[in-house]
Design a protein around this motif. Sequence first.
Motif, PDB file in Angstrom:
ATOM      1  N   PRO A 124      45.402  13.992  12.372  1.00  0.00           N
ATOM      2  CA  PRO A 124      45.224  14.953  11.255  1.00  0.00           C
ATOM      3  C   PRO A 124      46.159  16.157  11.350  1.00  0.00           C
ATOM      4  CG  PRO A 124      43.340  15.022  12.766  1.00  0.00           C
ATOM      5  CD  PRO A 124      44.187  13.860  13.190  1.00  0.00           C
ATOM      6  N   LEU A 125      46.285  16.709  12.558  1.00  0.00           N
ATOM      7  CA  LEU A 125      47.113  17.909  12.705  1.00  0.00           C
ATOM      8  C   LEU A 125      48.582  17.579  12.464  1.00  0.00           C
ATOM      9  CD1 LEU A 125      45.365  19.272  15.930  1.00  0.00           C
ATOM     10  CD2 LEU A 125      44.992  19.999  13.562  1.00  0.00           C
ATOM     11  N   THR A 126      49.017  16.467  13.015  1.00  0.00           N
ATOM     12  CA  THR A 126      50.417  16.067  12.875  1.00  0.00           C
ATOM     13  C   THR A 126      50.776  15.880  11.399  1.00  0.00           C
ATOM     14  OG1 THR A 126      49.965  14.802  14.875  1.00  0.00           O
ATOM     15  CG2 THR A 126      52.112  14.484  13.833  1.00  0.00           C
ATOM     16  N   VAL A 127      49.896  15.170  10.689  1.00  0.00           N
ATOM     17  CA  VAL A 127      50.163  14.906   9.276  1.00  0.00           C
ATOM     18  C   VAL A 127      50.298  16.228   8.530  1.00  0.00           C
ATOM     19  CG1 VAL A 127      49.107  14.009   7.168  1.00  0.00           C
ATOM     20  CG2 VAL A 127      49.110  12.622   9.256  1.00  0.00           C
ATOM     21  N   GLN A 128      49.389  17.178   8.867  1.00  0.00           N
ATOM     22  CA  GLN A 128      49.437  18.496   8.234  1.00  0.00           C
ATOM     23  C   GLN A 128      50.770  19.172   8.541  1.00  0.00           C
ATOM     24  OE1 GLN A 128      46.985  19.338   6.256  1.00  0.00           O
ATOM     25  NE2 GLN A 128      48.189  21.121   5.622  1.00  0.00           N
ATOM     26  N   TYR A 158      55.368  18.633  17.249  1.00  0.00           N
ATOM     27  CA  TYR A 158      55.141  17.963  18.531  1.00  0.00           C
ATOM     28  C   TYR A 158      53.842  18.426  19.169  1.00  0.00           C
ATOM     29  CZ  TYR A 158      59.686  15.680  18.544  1.00  0.00           C
ATOM     30  OH  TYR A 158      60.742  14.885  18.242  1.00  0.00           O
ATOM     31  N   ALA A 159      53.570  19.733  19.078  1.00  0.00           N
ATOM     32  CA  ALA A 159      52.339  20.277  19.650  1.00  0.00           C
ATOM     33  C   ALA A 159      51.133  19.678  18.941  1.00  0.00           C
ATOM     34  CB  ALA A 159      52.332  21.798  19.530  1.00  0.00           C
ATOM     35  N   ALA A 160      51.219  19.633  17.608  1.00  0.00           N
ATOM     36  CA  ALA A 160      50.117  19.054  16.831  1.00  0.00           C
ATOM     37  C   ALA A 160      49.925  17.605  17.233  1.00  0.00           C
ATOM     38  CB  ALA A 160      50.419  19.164  15.333  1.00  0.00           C
ATOM     39  N   PHE A 161      51.045  16.901  17.404  1.00  0.00           N
ATOM     40  CA  PHE A 161      50.975  15.485  17.754  1.00  0.00           C
ATOM     41  C   PHE A 161      50.331  15.304  19.128  1.00  0.00           C
ATOM     42  CE2 PHE A 161      52.889  11.703  19.742  1.00  0.00           C
ATOM     43  CZ  PHE A 161      52.419  10.743  18.861  1.00  0.00           C
ATOM     44  N   ALA A 162      50.740  16.158  20.086  1.00  0.00           N
ATOM     45  CA  ALA A 162      50.187  16.057  21.439  1.00  0.00           C
ATOM     46  C   ALA A 162      48.678  16.265  21.388  1.00  0.00           C
ATOM     47  CB  ALA A 162      50.845  17.075  22.356  1.00  0.00           C
ATOM     48  N   LYS A 221      46.482  12.435  29.875  1.00  0.00           N
ATOM     49  CA  LYS A 221      46.140  13.292  31.009  1.00  0.00           C
ATOM     50  C   LYS A 221      46.558  14.740  30.782  1.00  0.00           C
ATOM     51  CE  LYS A 221      46.556   9.468  34.299  1.00  0.00           C
ATOM     52  NZ  LYS A 221      47.743   8.594  34.121  1.00  0.00           N
ATOM     53  N   TRP A 222      47.234  15.010  29.697  1.00  0.00           N
ATOM     54  CA  TRP A 222      47.729  16.365  29.445  1.00  0.00           C
ATOM     55  C   TRP A 222      46.618  17.288  28.974  1.00  0.00           C
ATOM     56  CZ3 TRP A 222      52.825  15.200  26.283  1.00  0.00           C
ATOM     57  CH2 TRP A 222      53.752  14.588  27.145  1.00  0.00           C
ATOM     58  N   ASP A 223      46.932  18.594  29.095  1.00  0.00           N
ATOM     59  CA  ASP A 223      46.038  19.618  28.552  1.00  0.00           C
ATOM     60  C   ASP A 223      46.710  20.256  27.351  1.00  0.00           C
ATOM     61  OD1 ASP A 223      43.581  21.562  29.427  1.00  0.00           O
ATOM     62  OD2 ASP A 223      45.202  22.622  28.364  1.00  0.00           O
ATOM     63  N   PRO A 224      46.006  20.385  26.237  1.00  0.00           N
ATOM     64  CA  PRO A 224      46.658  20.843  25.005  1.00  0.00           C
ATOM     65  C   PRO A 224      47.220  22.265  25.122  1.00  0.00           C
ATOM     66  CG  PRO A 224      44.272  20.616  24.713  1.00  0.00           C
ATOM     67  CD  PRO A 224      44.591  20.054  26.060  1.00  0.00           C
ATOM     68  N   VAL A 225      46.702  23.054  26.042  1.00  0.00           N
ATOM     69  CA  VAL A 225      47.201  24.433  26.143  1.00  0.00           C
ATOM     70  C   VAL A 225      48.150  24.563  27.333  1.00  0.00           C
ATOM     71  CG1 VAL A 225      46.560  26.861  26.281  1.00  0.00           C
ATOM     72  CG2 VAL A 225      44.981  25.200  25.214  1.00  0.00           C
ATOM     73  N   ALA A 226      47.670  24.137  28.483  1.00  0.00           N
ATOM     74  CA  ALA A 226      48.423  24.397  29.707  1.00  0.00           C
ATOM     75  C   ALA A 226      49.758  23.671  29.756  1.00  0.00           C
ATOM     76  CB  ALA A 226      47.569  23.998  30.917  1.00  0.00           C
ATOM     77  N   ASP A 227      49.826  22.511  29.107  1.00  0.00           N
ATOM     78  CA  ASP A 227      51.036  21.713  29.251  1.00  0.00           C
ATOM     79  C   ASP A 227      52.110  21.990  28.210  1.00  0.00           C
ATOM     80  OD1 ASP A 227      50.556  20.229  31.603  1.00  0.00           O
ATOM     81  OD2 ASP A 227      49.036  19.066  30.516  1.00  0.00           O
ATOM     82  N   LYS A 241      57.690  19.203  23.025  1.00  0.00           N
ATOM     83  CA  LYS A 241      58.767  18.429  22.418  1.00  0.00           C
ATOM     84  C   LYS A 241      59.560  17.627  23.445  1.00  0.00           C
ATOM     85  CE  LYS A 241      62.528  18.735  19.100  1.00  0.00           C
ATOM     86  NZ  LYS A 241      63.076  19.495  17.964  1.00  0.00           N
ATOM     87  N   GLN A 242      60.081  18.348  24.444  1.00  0.00           N
ATOM     88  CA  GLN A 242      60.920  17.661  25.426  1.00  0.00           C
ATOM     89  C   GLN A 242      60.115  16.691  26.274  1.00  0.00           C
ATOM     90  OE1 GLN A 242      64.141  17.769  25.046  1.00  0.00           O
ATOM     91  NE2 GLN A 242      64.103  16.055  26.507  1.00  0.00           N
ATOM     92  N   LYS A 243      58.863  17.117  26.577  1.00  0.00           N
ATOM     93  CA  LYS A 243      58.011  16.273  27.411  1.00  0.00           C
ATOM     94  C   LYS A 243      57.774  14.915  26.762  1.00  0.00           C
ATOM     95  CE  LYS A 243      55.190  19.165  30.347  1.00  0.00           C
ATOM     96  NZ  LYS A 243      54.237  20.272  30.098  1.00  0.00           N
ATOM     97  N   LEU A 244      57.496  14.956  25.453  1.00  0.00           N
ATOM     98  CA  LEU A 244      57.228  13.696  24.746  1.00  0.00           C
ATOM     99  C   LEU A 244      58.462  12.811  24.724  1.00  0.00           C
ATOM    100  CD1 LEU A 244      54.937  14.792  21.794  1.00  0.00           C
ATOM    101  CD2 LEU A 244      54.524  12.880  23.351  1.00  0.00           C
ATOM    102  N   ILE A 245      59.612  13.459  24.484  1.00  0.00           N
ATOM    103  CA  ILE A 245      60.846  12.675  24.430  1.00  0.00           C
ATOM    104  C   ILE A 245      61.134  12.056  25.795  1.00  0.00           C
ATOM    105  CG2 ILE A 245      63.342  12.794  24.030  1.00  0.00           C
ATOM    106  CD1 ILE A 245      62.732  14.944  21.906  1.00  0.00           C
TER     107      ILE A 245
END
Lengths: 368, 378, 423
Positions: free
Chosen positions: C70-74, C92-96, C135-141, C145-149
Amino acid sequence: MASTKTDDAFVEFDRVQKSYDGETLVVKDLNLSIGRGEFLTMLGPSGSGKTTCLMMLAGFETATHGDIRLGGTEINNIPPHKRGIGMVFQNYALFPHMTVAENLSFPLEVRKMGKSEREAKVQRALDMVQMGDFGGRRPAQLSGGQQQRIALARALVFEAELVLMDEPLGALDKQLREHMQFEIKHIADNLGITVVYVTHDQTEALTMSDRVAVFEDGRIQQLDPPDTLYEQPKNSFVAQFIGENNTLMGKVEKIDNAANTAEVRLDDGSLIDTIPVNVSEVGERTLVSIRPERVEFNKDRLHADAHTLKAEVLEFIYMGDIYRTRLRVAGNENFIVKTRNAPDQRRLKAGEILDIGWRPQDCRALDA
Amino acid sequence: MRVNENMESTNMKMKTILLTTAAAMIAAPAFAASHMANEMTIVSWGGAYSKSQLLAYDEPYSEMTGTTIIHDDSSAEAVAKLRAMNEAGNVTWDVVDVVAADAIRLCDEGLALVIDPDKDLAPAPDGTPASEDFGDLLVSECYIPQIVYSTTFGYRTDMVGDTPPTDICAVFDLEAYPGKRSLEKRPINNMEWALLCDGVAKGDVYDVLATPEGQDKALAKLDTIKDQVIWWNAGADTPQLLADGEVVMGSTYNGRLFSVIEEQDQPVAMLWDAQVFDLDGWIIPAGLSPEREARARDYVRFATDTQRLADQAKYISYGPARMSSAPLVGKHAELGIDMAPHMPTDPNNAKNTFLYNYEFWADYRDDIDAKFQAWLAQ
Amino acid sequence: MSDTAQSGPVLAADGTPLKKSLARALRLQKTRALLLIAPLLLFVLVSFIVPIGQMLWRSVENDIVSDTLPLTVQALKTWDASAGELPDEAVYAAFARDMIVAVKAKEHTKLGTRLNYEQTGISSMFRQSGRKVGKWDPVADAPFKQKLIDVHDGWGDINTWRVIQTHARKVTPGYFLNAIDMRLTPDGATTQPEDKRILIKLFGRTLFMSLIIMGSCILLGYPIAWLLANLPMRQANILLILVLLPFWTSLLVRTSAWKVLLQSQGVINEILVWLGLITDEGRLVMINNQFGTIVAMTHILLPFMILPMYSVMQTIPQTYLRAAKSLGATNWTAFWRVYFPQTVPGIGAGSILVFILSIGYYITPEIVGGTKGVFISNRIAYHISSSLNWGLAAALGTILLAVVLLLYWCYDKIVGIDNVKLG
Ligand SMILES: Nc1ncnc2c1ncn2[C@@H]1O[C@H](COP(=O)(O)OP(=O)(O)OP(=O)(O)O)[C@@H](O)[C@H]1O
Ligand SMILES: [Mg+2]
């Protein structure tokens, strides 16, 4: 049995036999000739072979033995569609997917007739049966009587000289049937066609026909004009089959061949006057037949030395135009007398005892 | 073994599925009640394979626990049916036997439970944990393999002259081996073999196949024999075609060929080259009640222990998925012949094998299948 | 009667207007009738209407993208794909964040499967990335963008994001486009590449072959139905049993029997070779092609043609033919002008049955059809049970349904559906 063989016979059955299963003969030794323009009716109980005869004539069944001739030529090997015989079926057999006009025009089309000629003939045929306005309808949209007329018109439209009708009025109610009897007869006479007509209904047979062939068990029992048939039945089957009839059983006491009379001693001992029809010997058992309307109980009208019988009135029924009285006569409790409702006619009462008699020529001694 | 094994029930129309769904919803309470009893439904492929499972797993398990086992031969359409059951919220199956590719998809779809091999499965008799005993064969976290089978070629010994084929590329050699051959009517395996015989190195096959050019290359190679191919849908087809002499060679599962050769005594031999390894094993459907789930796990633990897997090989020529089971494989229960040499895992047979890439096909299956079908229809 | 008619509305015995009390009586009757059939109606509704409705809905439904991400689409709403640049960190953040939730719910692989229909390779991207992103944390990590790539270079491909953007809508024409060999791309609807176009061809082939099968069923079925209707009772009953015999054996068995007969080492070829009519090399190819499909399907569907024909012929009395002949028609004319037109409703009913059944057939074409005898239903079956692309299967099914309805409509216009007699 009775065959009026004439040289100008139009339709001729010559010793025709028919068997469907190879075991029993459905038609036994049929000899019959029908004249041009004649209206001949086949009358007989169910299963007596009437339809079979008609089908052999139309070509849908083949004779097991014997010849059938039409206008002098043998038709045994001519397929039905080349015989040119018109036919009216009991259930009319109007083609449900065609309009009335198409039904009528069908036989003309297969004869490769031109369109305008076809239309004219169809219209004429429709007019003839007073259905001129119904050409565009489908058979299902017509009443029974109307369908009947169309079936008739279709059988006539291609100007067949011979038309066969197998119980064409069987499905109609009494009144309509009587009306149509008249109409068919009328049209047949006007067109001068030959008609072979099959029916169960003896009234129909008597009123319409020039001659009636009474069938029983694959044989013609009698072939005669209606009046002869009714008044002079040749055997007990015909006597009982045609019209109402009183019967008494007895033994021939005396035969006078010159005067054509016979005296019969009934089983209760009384003696009556008859004419011998198919009895030939004294002592032979016989069935005596008298029509209800020929029984007389008014002494004045009886011949002075006529034999009479004692009768007891059991029941009197008023039927409007006639009175119908049931008597006990010589042990027979179903002896019927019919009298006209005339001003001078006496109404009998139950329990009354009276003497009855008849003219000898009205009382026929038949085979027992 | 595979999706099209049982044609009649495989192919279900949308309507039937949805119908089942609707019917299942109505019938849900009744079903729930029936599962209170001590019985479980095990789904497999039917035929000889199910029979081997019955003898090796089910009968001992029933005897031990008193559980009544109901069999359902619906594995061919297991994925579609499980999806429909799941949508209807009424899963009636307890344990399901599927091939690895289907297990991966069921896992992806969340239709199968995660199984932790070391916690949920028995260790080998020598104490080796299950995860090591199964090793690489644990291709999905929801899937416990039972057997290794391979898709390979069989040929008519009487139709190949004096030089029986030894090389997979014989399939593409119409000159040396004229006649019809039967191939499965799907791209998987066929595309790989085509590339191998078109000079692509074994290690590069999937990289090449990932490109449109590579796909065209594979199809072009298949084109050279297209006229001579009879395409099969059911595992029983090739054995029958071989037995009837309709084809000179054809691909099928090695167990099927074993029965044609050893049990039916047909003039057929096996070509052990570049055969494709695949797995067959258990998943436990998601959405079971706690007690049913516990029983299902208990069954899977029992049925996948070292002895049970070795026992199954007595009845069918598929290799046990545990390393520790291999030495225990004995003789065929009826024929009395040694089963080890007939296992696809036997070193003699596995000199040149081909490892099926599940991940690749999960991605490329639809894409390549569309191309393949279009090519077929040309 | 005429008195009351003159003095206002007719009254019933109890004084209420007659019309009203009649209406009440009728309503009562109707309610009772409705109650009687209510269970059946409900059953029909649940078992037929609802599934068809579901199928129609599934062919356009596409909630999964916007429900899972939902967030990514937005966030993607404001991204302009045509600029040729990757989306910014916000997307990317929304997607994560969406992925972390989705992985917990095991929804991400489902989405991967869905998007893989549109772009090959996305399935494994989601599966592989899920293991790590879960395993990621939405705030701490953050930032992501680069991490996903790094996790999968597919996330650095602009096309991935365009696909997600294109297929974010809840109702999609995509499946229908796929069903007619087109596809929905970020640049709009385009045709499939040449080497993947197959479905329209299959639709055409299905209709064409179904027509041929229908035609051969008519040709073979008509004389058999005629015999059935005209033989004496005893023989007709035996013949009827023979006609129905195929229903008593499994479809699979019947189809396999054709294999045995038609294959190149099969019975027919063997006999022909033995008779010397063909050479051993010149054996006829009669199976694994269209011919095989037509033969086997005609055999299987023949009873559906014969039975309605028979039931119609039975009601046509012999006297029509006799009447026609007595009117001067030859045997042929009598048949063609009188008998045949009356059997058309039976032919119509049989044809509709056979045609519709054969359009939906897949088992027999699959077994004996080879590559050229396959029907569209085989693809539907494939997408139901193998590819699990139920949206496409539903779209194909819907189109098939529409084609059937269209043909039905044409048939009604040409022959008239009232003329159809099923029995
Ligand atoms: N097609 C047939 N096969 C065998 N027997 C038949 C056939 N048609 C008629 N019959 C038999 O032949 C006999 C005469 O039949 P037919 O139809 O001629 O009688 P019918 O006088 O027309 O009787 P109805 O007044 O009831 O119409 C009957 O005993 C009948 O059972
Ligand atoms: Mg009659």
